[in-house]
Design an enzyme around this catalytic site. Sequence first.
Site, PDB file in Angstrom:
ATOM      1  N   HIS A  10      65.507  20.177  29.077  1.00  0.00           N
ATOM      2  CA  HIS A  10      66.215  21.423  29.438  1.00  0.00           C
ATOM      3  C   HIS A  10      66.576  21.481  30.920  1.00  0.00           C
ATOM      4  CE1 HIS A  10      64.372  22.199  25.630  1.00  0.00           C
ATOM      5  NE2 HIS A  10      63.175  22.360  26.163  1.00  0.00           N
ATOM      6  N   ARG A  11      66.800  20.313  31.519  1.00  0.00           N
ATOM      7  CA  ARG A  11      67.179  20.220  32.947  1.00  0.00           C
ATOM      8  C   ARG A  11      66.057  20.666  33.901  1.00  0.00           C
ATOM      9  NH1 ARG A  11      70.230  17.567  30.508  1.00  0.00           N
ATOM     10  NH2 ARG A  11      72.492  17.506  30.650  1.00  0.00           N
TER      11      ARG A  11
END
Length: 213
Positions: free
Chosen positions: A189-190
């Site tokens: 999710h970065r």
Amino acid sequence: MDLSDIRREYTKGGLKRSDLPADPLTLFDVWLQQAVAAKLPDPTAMTVATVDEQGRPFQRIVLLKDIDERGLVFYTNLGSRKAQHLANNSFISLHFPWHPLERQVHVVGVAEPLSKLEVVKYFSSRPKESQVAAWASKQSSRISARSVLEGKFLELKQKFVNGEVPLPSFWGGYRVKIDSIEFWQGGAHRLHDRFIYERDSENSGWQIDRLAP
Ligand SMILES: Cc1cc2nc3c(=O)[nH]c(=O)nc-3n(C[C@H](O)[C@H](O)[C@H](O)COP(=O)(O)O)c2cc1C
């Protein structure tokens, strides 16, 4: 093609503060060995950034050829654009793009020319064709045609056909003394993991901080 649709998740695993060694070169060595083991193309290739007299940055790839506690070593032509930049401003940045491993490493430091002894040692270990090519190419200068380069190469190959190829006076290398080094490991999710090592004020050790992704 819609470039905005090109993306992937980074899932190979994280980097924890408790896993970090006191010396960043210990971690760098492990990551480099893993890049070699993973058979990445040109695992020692690094992007080298320098700035010109107006402060404009320029980058190019060179190969890392040695590492020790004094820094990271690369070789090049001493009349090249990068060498001209470094003669004027020795600050330098290196970047290792090991993205198949979801990793990158950034270095900021100062480039110091290598001693002639070190350069001779490395130059004499190169294949003879590469040694002749170093003589033939006035790196970064403008040339009119490829045939000029090839003609020069053949002429010099003939000249040095017997015996060893001497080190050209215009060929050498640099050692990059590290001021800071950042390790980046992709996360889901970065939410990537980033740790920066910076030399402490007494130059005796490293301060380590986590950076937001
Ligand atoms: C994979 C790869 C490795 C390279 N390795 C070197 C190197 O070790 N030394 C070097 O001078 N140039 C190397 N080059 C060429 C440089 O990228 C660059 O074109 C050249 O050094 C001239 O740069 P400059 O004009 O900014 O000085 C390499 C290029 C690639 C793509």
